[in-house]
Every structure is written in C-alpha cells, then in structure tokens.
Design a protein around this motif. Structure first.
Motif, PDB file in Angstrom:
ATOM      1  N   VAL A   1      -1.070 -10.894   2.692  1.00 34.66           N
ATOM      2  CA  VAL A   1       0.367 -10.774   2.452  1.00 34.66           C
ATOM      3  C   VAL A   1       0.964  -9.681   3.325  1.00 34.66           C
ATOM      4  O   VAL A   1       2.088  -9.784   3.809  1.00 34.66           O
ATOM      5  CB  VAL A   1       0.629 -10.477   0.960  1.00 34.66           C
ATOM      6  N   GLY A   2       0.201  -8.624   3.526  1.00 34.78           N
ATOM      7  CA  GLY A   2       0.655  -7.505   4.345  1.00 34.78           C
ATOM      8  C   GLY A   2      -0.475  -6.518   4.510  1.00 34.78           C
ATOM      9  O   GLY A   2      -1.607  -6.760   4.060  1.00 34.78           O
ATOM     10  N   GLY A   3      -0.180  -5.395   5.137  1.00 37.07           N
ATOM     11  CA  GLY A   3      -1.190  -4.367   5.323  1.00 37.07           C
ATOM     12  C   GLY A   3      -1.763  -3.931   3.989  1.00 37.07           C
ATOM     13  O   GLY A   3      -1.023  -3.681   3.030  1.00 37.07           O
ATOM     14  N   THR A   4      -3.065  -3.839   3.902  1.00 39.62           N
ATOM     15  CA  THR A   4      -3.722  -3.583   2.621  1.00 39.62           C
ATOM     16  C   THR A   4      -3.919  -2.092   2.344  1.00 39.62           C
ATOM     17  O   THR A   4      -4.114  -1.296   3.259  1.00 39.62           O
ATOM     18  CB  THR A   4      -5.091  -4.272   2.555  1.00 39.62           C
ATOM     19  N   VAL A   5      -3.875  -1.735   1.069  1.00 39.56           N
ATOM     20  CA  VAL A   5      -4.243  -0.388   0.625  1.00 39.56           C
ATOM     21  C   VAL A   5      -5.764  -0.329   0.606  1.00 39.56           C
ATOM     22  O   VAL A   5      -6.428  -1.179   0.009  1.00 39.56           O
ATOM     23  CB  VAL A   5      -3.688  -0.097  -0.780  1.00 39.56           C
ATOM     24  N   ALA A   6      -6.342   0.657   1.268  1.00 38.12           N
ATOM     25  CA  ALA A   6      -7.794   0.751   1.367  1.00 38.12           C
ATOM     26  C   ALA A   6      -8.429   0.958  -0.007  1.00 38.12           C
ATOM     27  O   ALA A   6      -7.865   1.627  -0.874  1.00 38.12           O
ATOM     28  CB  ALA A   6      -8.187   1.910   2.285  1.00 38.12           C
ATOM     29  N   GLY A   7      -9.614   0.390  -0.173  1.00 35.51           N
ATOM     30  CA  GLY A   7     -10.309   0.497  -1.447  1.00 35.51           C
ATOM     31  C   GLY A   7     -10.586   1.932  -1.854  1.00 35.51           C
ATOM     32  O   GLY A   7     -10.574   2.267  -3.041  1.00 35.51           O
ATOM     33  N   ASN A   8     -10.861   2.801  -0.868  1.00 36.65           N
ATOM     34  CA  ASN A   8     -11.138   4.196  -1.242  1.00 36.65           C
ATOM     35  C   ASN A   8      -9.900   4.888  -1.813  1.00 36.65           C
ATOM     36  O   ASN A   8     -10.018   5.842  -2.594  1.00 36.65           O
ATOM     37  CB  ASN A   8     -11.727   4.982  -0.062  1.00 36.65           C
ATOM     38  N   ILE A   9      -8.702   4.407  -1.464  1.00 39.11           N
ATOM     39  CA  ILE A   9      -7.481   4.945  -2.056  1.00 39.11           C
ATOM     40  C   ILE A   9      -7.432   4.610  -3.546  1.00 39.11           C
ATOM     41  O   ILE A   9      -7.031   5.422  -4.381  1.00 39.11           O
ATOM     42  CB  ILE A   9      -6.236   4.389  -1.337  1.00 39.11           C
TER      43      ILE A   9
END
Length: 291
Positions: free
Chosen positions: A44-52
């Motif tokens: 859908v768009g740029g992803t929030v990193a899993g470590n965040i």
C-alpha cells in the motif's frame, strides 16, 4: 508526542494503548520504506519497519514480568502484515506460563483496530527459552530449491569480532519518534548507562549482515525478529563485538528467505550481552535475477 502509557488487563491479557508508529525510514529511497518502491512491489505504501513495532512491547513485558526481563529475557515476533506511516496499532501480552525452571513465557501480538494481525510471537524472562516463537518457526524452515539473490551464501557461514557501538547523539535523536519513550532511555542512573531502545539495540546486532551475506541488488524487509538479553541491557556509547552465523536459507513464491543469529559481546571482557535471531525476506520482484 504520544499520550502517557497505560496498560489495561482483561481476562489475563495486558493491552497497551493504540499508537501510530512513524515510518522513520520513509526517505530511504529504493527501500521497502519508500512509498514508490513499496507500491511497485505490491504494498500500500512505505512500510514501518518491524523493529519499530518492537518499541511498543517493553512496558507491557515489564508489567508482566518486571524489569528483570531486560537483564535476562526477550521478545520474539513473526511479522504477518505490514503497516504504513501513522497507521494505528495496539500491542498485547497474554498471561504467563512456565517455560523452563525459573523462566516465564507469555504470548505477544499486535493488531490494527479493525483486527488485522500485524505480528505474533512470545516474550519471556528469567533465562533462556529454547522454544520461543522464532525457534519453533526456524525448526520448520525447509531448505531452498532455487536461490539466486542468496546464491553465494551458505548455511553455517559465520563472521566474528565485528565492532559495534551505538552513538548516543544519533540514538537520542531517534527517540523523538519512539512510541514508548521510557525513562531508562534518557536517565543513565536507572541501569548504569543509557539503555538502547529496542529498535536501536537491534541495530547493534545487525552489524554482522554486510560481512555475513554475499547479496546485493534487492529490496528486503524484516520477516521476523527475536531480541534476547543474555546479560543486558545494551547501552549507548559502549563498545561491543558481534559474531554472526547463517542459520537457514529458504524461499517462498515471492521471496528468498535468510535466517541468521548474531551474538553481541562486551568488547572489554567478552561477556555475551544479547542475541538476535533475524529472518529477512528478499523480494524476488526487486531483483534482476528473477526477471
């Protein structure tokens, strides 16, 4: 600024507040966090990193087990669905059970307000958990039949003594976007030094990636992360050494899969401080090797 943290317990489950994590890497052009690149790969768009997303769990784990989990404990999460910048998510930790003598384990997961599961796994305190969520998943990993991006890598490949140091100035600047800005991230008197927030602590162990893997020309994303404190916590402005080893290589219809383990040691006395198990997904559609 996020509202103060409040945990609500119902039927043995601790629920944190709904947060809106920031995609801090959205300006990393050509990465999965960049809108154009992510959309070209079907996101859908740029992803929030899993470590965040790891940032939302420490206060819940502390509420469940006490602060001792930062000394000997961990969090193990498999990521199921990616989220985008500012998308609301909520973290949960279930009731505890005995995993081993002196070790307590509890389920941990994250969902969006409409019920989409973002991640799921386990957390624990009191010692090692050989049956963590990622250890179970790793045991089920099937060998790859066709690797192209990771063709030059082999299970068992290893590196040792990779220097690692978390710069306090950069790390403290990073805290502006942390959903749960805990006191120990800014007050060195609580643990004897400035404690690295999970996303930053994970970076300390990721220094093994570049020398460990022979791969380039792809877009990757985190598939799963396990951060375990062996004699924690991890401090800012402190010298460490990291050792890394490839645990498994696999594939799916859309990705090549790399599992590795990294151990962080105190550079002064060699004491093991933390361990990381990481599973990364390398998008086939992003590589000319799969065109």
């Amino acid at each position: 600024m996020s509202e103060p943290f409040t945990a609500v317990e119902r039927d043995g489950v601790l629920a944190g507040p709904v947060r809106r994590p920031v995609n801090v890497s959205r300006d990393a052009v050509g990465s999965i966090h960049d809108d154009d690149t992510a959309k070209a790969l079907g996101f859908v768009g740029g992803t929030v990193a899993g470590n965040i997303h790891f940032e939302q769990f420490p206060p819940l784990i502390s509420a469940r087990f006490g602060e001792g989990w930062r000394l000997r404990g961990g969090l193990s999460l498999h990521f199921l669905n990616a989220t985008t910048d500012g998308e609301p998510v909520q973290a949960f930790v279930g009731s505890a059970e005995q995993a081993a003598p002196g070790v307590l384990r509890a389920p941990a997961w994250m969902v969006t307000p409409d019920g989409l599961r973002v991640s799921e796994g386990t957390c624990w305190a009191g010692g090692a958990d050989a049956d963590s969520a990622l250890r179970r998943r790793l045991a089920q990993q099937r060998p790859a039949a066709d690797l192209r991006i990771l063709k030059g890598s082999r299970v068992g490949d290893s590196v040792v003594d990779i220097p690692s140091r978390l710069d306090a100035t950069l790390s403290l600047r990073r805290l502006e976007g942390v959903t749960e800005p805990l006191p120990e991230y800014r007050d060195p008197s609580l643990f004897g030094g400035l404690v690295a927030a999970p996303a930053v602590a994970i970076d300390a162990l990721r220094v093994v990636e570049e020398p460990l893997f022979r791969a380039s020309g792809f877009v990757g994303l985190f598939g799963a992360i396990e951060l375990e404190y062996l004699d924690g916590p991890i401090f800012l402005d402190h010298d460490y050494l990291a050792d890394g080893r490839i645990l498994a290589l696999g594939e799916s219809p859309k990705t090549e899969v790399a599992w590795y383990e990294s151990t962080l040691r105190d550079a002064a006395d060699g004491r093991p401080v933390a361990r990381l198990v990481m599973m990364s997904r390398l998008m086939k559609a992003s590589s000319v090797l799969w065109v």
